[in-house]
Design an enzyme around this catalytic site. Structure first.
Site, PDB file in Angstrom:
ATOM      1  N   GLU A  91       0.853  -1.194   0.000  1.00 18.00           N
ATOM      2  CA  GLU A  91       0.000   0.000   0.000  1.00 18.00           C
ATOM      3  C   GLU A  91       0.887   1.242   0.000  1.00 18.00           C
ATOM      4  OE1 GLU A  91      -2.834   0.333   3.277  1.00 18.00           O
ATOM      5  OE2 GLU A  91      -2.856   2.516   3.034  1.00 18.00           O
ATOM      6  N   ARG A 143       0.928  10.297   0.169  1.00 19.16           N
ATOM      7  CA  ARG A 143       1.303  11.341   1.126  1.00 19.16           C
ATOM      8  C   ARG A 143       2.584  12.048   0.731  1.00 19.16           C
ATOM      9  NH1 ARG A 143       0.269   8.113   6.798  1.00 19.16           N
ATOM     10  NH2 ARG A 143      -1.561   7.057   5.972  1.00 19.16           N
ATOM     11  N   LYS A 188     -11.056  -1.258   6.244  1.00 19.43           N
ATOM     12  CA  LYS A 188      -9.924  -0.975   7.114  1.00 19.43           C
ATOM     13  C   LYS A 188     -10.539  -0.496   8.439  1.00 19.43           C
ATOM     14  CE  LYS A 188      -6.191   2.491   7.104  1.00 19.43           C
ATOM     15  NZ  LYS A 188      -5.158   3.087   6.237  1.00 19.43           N
TER      16      LYS A 188
HETATM   17  C1  3PG Z   1      -2.241   4.327   7.745  1.00 18.06           C
HETATM   18  O1  3PG Z   1      -2.283   5.237   6.960  1.00 18.06           O
HETATM   19  O2  3PG Z   1      -2.830   3.269   7.518  1.00 18.06           O
HETATM   20  C2  3PG Z   1      -1.523   4.522   9.028  1.00 18.06           C
HETATM   21  O3  3PG Z   1      -0.822   5.704   9.033  1.00 18.06           O
HETATM   22  C3  3PG Z   1      -0.628   3.388   9.384  1.00 18.06           C
HETATM   23  O4  3PG Z   1      -0.564   3.392  10.734  1.00 18.06           O
HETATM   24  P1  3PG Z   1       0.794   3.072  11.524  1.00 18.06           P
HETATM   25  O5  3PG Z   1       1.811   4.068  10.983  1.00 18.06           O
HETATM   26  O6  3PG Z   1       0.475   3.316  12.969  1.00 18.06           O
HETATM   27  O7  3PG Z   1       1.166   1.659  11.221  1.00 18.06           O
END
Ligand code: 3PG
Length: 205
Positions: free
Chosen positions: A41, A45, A128
């Site tokens: 994924e 960003r 999700k």
């Molecule tokens: C996402 O976008 O799914 C989250 O930022 C991932 O979360 P994590 O950085 O706490 O694993």
């Protein structure tokens, strides 16, 4: 095309990737695939995220999708870059309708019963669960799984290799997502493959 439920079962963990240098894309994807994680994924960003997706898609075995897709404009950009699945932090009507119309496997974020009901109304039942730890953690997911027995989740947000097994043991959880596999900065490819291997070895309930 695979459906989202099939994709959620490719591996127990979906690495959430924030990559700001295109030169790192293919080596990171190759390191993750070498460790057994094929679902990648790429979050939208960074300014180079779409190019990162294109480079990662050239790596044999990689199944590259876009994360942080916020609206139909992001969706179009991700699809033009070849996204094979779409992840969003939340669910809006415009994004949900556009993703469904396109037919791309779609994993929208939900964190409450109302979110899930809106998704079900659109015909969606794979979500999700985001942000997983701060939305009540595993107790919250267990509570939501009660009334929504046919729904399956990919909890993401605050999950680590150490906490993932408890989530994966729940029957409503198909896989978890997390950014721990690829820390920010210059990638340590051997470490990424080791992280992927450990994640790949996690067992579902
Ligand atoms: C996402 O976008 O799914 C989250 O930022 C991932 O979360 P994590 O950085 O706490 O694993």
């Amino acid at each position: 095309m695979n459906d989202i439920d099939t994709l959620m079962q490719v591996a127990p963990v979906i690495p959430v990737l924030v990559i700001d240098d295109v030169a790192h894309a293919a080596p990171i994807a190759a390191a993750l695939v070498a460790g057994g994680l094929r679902m990648l994924e790429v979050t939208l960003r960074t300014p180079v995220a779409l190019d990162v997706m294109r480079e990662m898609a050239k790596v044999e075995g990689a199944i590259v999708g876009a994360g942080t897709v916020l609206n139909p404009r992001d969706l179009d950009a991700a699809l033009s870059a070849g996204a094979q699945f779409i992840v969003s932090p939340g669910l809006t009507e415009p994004l949900g309708r556009a993703a469904i119309a396109n037919g791309v496997p779609f994993l929208p974020g939900t964190a409450s019963a109302g979110d899930i009901m809106r998704g079900l109304d659109m015909g969606l039942d794979r979500f999700k669960f985001f942000p997983a730890e701060t939305s009540g953690g595993l107790p919250a997911l267990k509570a939501l799984a009660g009334p929504f027995g046919a729904v399956r989740f990919c909890p993401t947000g605050g999950i680590t290799l150490a906490t993932a097994p408890a989530w994966l043991a729940h029957p409503a959880v198909r896989c978890v997502g997390g950014s721990w596999l690829v820390p920010a900065g210059v990638p340590d490819l051997a470490a990424i493959t080791e992280h992927a291997r450990a994640a790949c070895g996690l067992r579902r309930g």
